[in-house]
Motif scaffolding. Sequence first.
Motif, PDB file in Angstrom:
ATOM      1  N   SER A 153       0.937  -1.382   0.197  1.00  0.00           N
ATOM      2  CA  SER A 153      -0.009  -0.026   0.056  1.00  0.00           C
ATOM      3  C   SER A 153       0.808   1.241  -0.284  1.00  0.00           C
ATOM      4  N   PRO A 154       0.622   2.129  -0.975  1.00  0.00           N
ATOM      5  CA  PRO A 154       1.376   3.306  -1.041  1.00  0.00           C
ATOM      6  C   PRO A 154       1.003   4.472  -0.079  1.00  0.00           C
ATOM      7  N   THR A 155       1.789   5.295   0.451  1.00  0.00           N
ATOM      8  CA  THR A 155       1.289   6.213   1.228  1.00  0.00           C
ATOM      9  C   THR A 155       1.009   7.539   0.305  1.00  0.00           C
ATOM     10  N   ALA A 156       0.268   8.601   0.831  1.00  0.00           N
ATOM     11  CA  ALA A 156       0.126   9.728   0.083  1.00  0.00           C
ATOM     12  C   ALA A 156       1.141  10.637  -0.284  1.00  0.00           C
ATOM     13  N   ASP A 157       1.989  10.770   0.811  1.00  0.00           N
ATOM     14  CA  ASP A 157       3.305  11.584   0.461  1.00  0.00           C
ATOM     15  C   ASP A 157       4.399  10.928   0.101  1.00  0.00           C
ATOM     16  N   MET A 158       4.378   9.543  -0.599  1.00  0.00           N
ATOM     17  CA  MET A 158       5.698   8.614  -1.051  1.00  0.00           C
ATOM     18  C   MET A 158       5.851   9.443  -2.501  1.00  0.00           C
ATOM     19  N   LYS A 159       7.195   9.877  -2.547  1.00  0.00           N
ATOM     20  CA  LYS A 159       7.465  10.441  -3.624  1.00  0.00           C
ATOM     21  C   LYS A 159       7.665   9.316  -5.046  1.00  0.00           C
ATOM     22  N   CYS A 160       7.228   9.765  -6.029  1.00  0.00           N
ATOM     23  CA  CYS A 160       7.318   9.007  -7.424  1.00  0.00           C
ATOM     24  C   CYS A 160       8.106   9.744  -8.174  1.00  0.00           C
ATOM     25  N   TRP A 161       8.945   9.212  -8.907  1.00  0.00           N
ATOM     26  CA  TRP A 161       9.831   9.389 -10.206  1.00  0.00           C
ATOM     27  C   TRP A 161       8.801   9.548 -11.283  1.00  0.00           C
ATOM     28  N   THR A 162       8.290  10.696 -11.767  1.00  0.00           N
ATOM     29  CA  THR A 162       7.326  10.765 -12.552  1.00  0.00           C
ATOM     30  C   THR A 162       7.638  11.424 -13.964  1.00  0.00           C
ATOM     31  N   LEU A 163       7.303  10.779 -14.838  1.00  0.00           N
ATOM     32  CA  LEU A 163       7.582  11.351 -16.371  1.00  0.00           C
ATOM     33  C   LEU A 163       6.503  12.326 -16.606  1.00  0.00           C
ATOM     34  N   LEU A 164       6.952  13.712 -16.899  1.00  0.00           N
ATOM     35  CA  LEU A 164       6.167  14.874 -17.314  1.00  0.00           C
ATOM     36  C   LEU A 164       6.059  14.999 -18.668  1.00  0.00           C
ATOM     37  N   ALA A 165       7.217  14.849 -19.663  1.00  0.00           N
ATOM     38  CA  ALA A 165       7.117  15.122 -21.145  1.00  0.00           C
ATOM     39  C   ALA A 165       8.301  14.424 -21.613  1.00  0.00           C
ATOM     40  N   ALA A 166       8.143  13.889 -22.956  1.00  0.00           N
ATOM     41  CA  ALA A 166       8.992  13.377 -23.845  1.00  0.00           C
ATOM     42  C   ALA A 166       9.085  13.834 -25.269  1.00  0.00           C
TER      43      ALA A 166
ATOM     44  N   ARG B 101       3.920  11.303 -22.924  1.00  0.00           N
ATOM     45  CA  ARG B 101       4.251  10.805 -21.530  1.00  0.00           C
ATOM     46  C   ARG B 101       3.537   9.541 -21.362  1.00  0.00           C
ATOM     47  N   HIS B 102       2.259   9.533 -22.128  1.00  0.00           N
ATOM     48  CA  HIS B 102       1.540   8.195 -21.741  1.00  0.00           C
ATOM     49  C   HIS B 102       2.011   7.155 -22.507  1.00  0.00           C
ATOM     50  N   THR B 103       2.991   7.211 -23.394  1.00  0.00           N
ATOM     51  CA  THR B 103       3.555   6.002 -24.185  1.00  0.00           C
ATOM     52  C   THR B 103       4.854   6.013 -24.246  1.00  0.00           C
ATOM     53  N   ALA B 104       5.760   7.126 -23.932  1.00  0.00           N
ATOM     54  CA  ALA B 104       7.080   7.027 -23.939  1.00  0.00           C
ATOM     55  C   ALA B 104       7.910   6.228 -23.178  1.00  0.00           C
ATOM     56  N   VAL B 105       7.201   5.491 -21.992  1.00  0.00           N
ATOM     57  CA  VAL B 105       7.826   4.593 -21.294  1.00  0.00           C
ATOM     58  C   VAL B 105       6.984   3.673 -20.517  1.00  0.00           C
ATOM     59  N   GLU B 106       7.496   2.471 -20.223  1.00  0.00           N
ATOM     60  CA  GLU B 106       6.379   1.468 -19.707  1.00  0.00           C
ATOM     61  C   GLU B 106       5.812   1.754 -18.437  1.00  0.00           C
ATOM     62  N   ASN B 107       6.719   2.383 -17.465  1.00  0.00           N
ATOM     63  CA  ASN B 107       6.435   2.933 -16.109  1.00  0.00           C
ATOM     64  C   ASN B 107       6.650   4.346 -16.055  1.00  0.00           C
ATOM     65  N   THR B 108       5.440   5.106 -16.079  1.00  0.00           N
ATOM     66  CA  THR B 108       5.534   6.658 -16.232  1.00  0.00           C
ATOM     67  C   THR B 108       5.687   7.063 -14.556  1.00  0.00           C
ATOM     68  N   ALA B 109       5.423   6.316 -13.616  1.00  0.00           N
ATOM     69  CA  ALA B 109       5.457   6.640 -12.301  1.00  0.00           C
ATOM     70  C   ALA B 109       6.289   5.649 -11.474  1.00  0.00           C
TER      71      ALA B 109
END
Length: 345
Positions: free
Chosen positions: A84-97, A107-115
């Motif tokens: 279970s993730p916590t609300a304040d857990m940081k995620c390495w998130t792709l914003l643009a490509a 960003r929706h198709t550039a990588v398999e794991n976007t967060a």
Amino acid sequence: MYDLTRFTPQDMAKCSLVLRQFGRNTPSMEASSQNIVKYIYQHFCDAKTRENTCALVRLFKTHPYGELEDSLQESARRLMRGNSPTADMKCWTLLAAAGSEPHWNSRHTAVENTAIPLVSAELVAQIPAISEIIRQFGLDIHTVLGTQPEIFVNLEPGALNIFYESDAKGSLFIPEQDTLIIPHKIKSVLGFGGLLESGSLFAVLMFLKVKIRPNTAELFRHLALSVKTALSLADERIVFNPPETSENIVVNNHNIYETQLLEYQVATLIELLDLSEQEIVRQAASFQRTIEKLRREIALRKNKDQALQTSQDKFTGILNIAENSIVRVEENQGIQQLNQGEEQI
């Protein structure tokens, strides 16, 4: 257009000026980010062939799990294997490509794991790509995750730096070797970024089809400040692209955003002045070292010339003694030189 094989401080200044403007009149940080990566992808080219130097450009940002949109939360949960993730857990998130393949331009198709969930410092340390970016940026994992806020408070305001891998092929810090690095002949990977005012980490990654020198890579530390400026205003508004109905909100609050923009521009100018002064000091020190080296070389040359002149004077003095016969003979070449004494004989 900028050629990385001959990228100059003047090119850096021109590019920096453009990137700073991408924070104006955009509905979200995602929109600003997409403008940034698209500009970098399109304008870094080979001067002769006009071919794009970048195969792919990505922009990442750490973001709290609780503030991610549903699709990004789902991407993060897939990697947590039921935890279970916590609300304040940081995620390495792709914003643009932006890149040469069609699916790389969203960003929706550039990588398999976007967060990618950054669950703990221990687990982040086991992700070589992310942990190495943090290390080369001069930060520590606890600071990026926000688990030690007192460290962030004590950081320099302009905590900006570069990530540089001269040889991308075979690097442990560059994933996607078989799907990106090798098939697209990526030679070097260059990144730049740092911390936003919110404490979020951002990073622009350029996957390059040319190999660049360390001194060229170092110039991109200045571009990090321009990208930070473009993202900072959006960081206080909306991160992800809002629905079309949100455009009116942006228009109605235009004056508020312009005031915030001016405040950020003032802060950025101060940071830019600091960086410029640091660069002047660095160049002055380098210039001074060059002068000292030239002085030593000139002194050494003078000493050698003086020693040679002294040796020649002694030899000439001996050679010109008329009473004695002096002849210089070399093997298989006969007489090479003789003095007046030998001439008289």
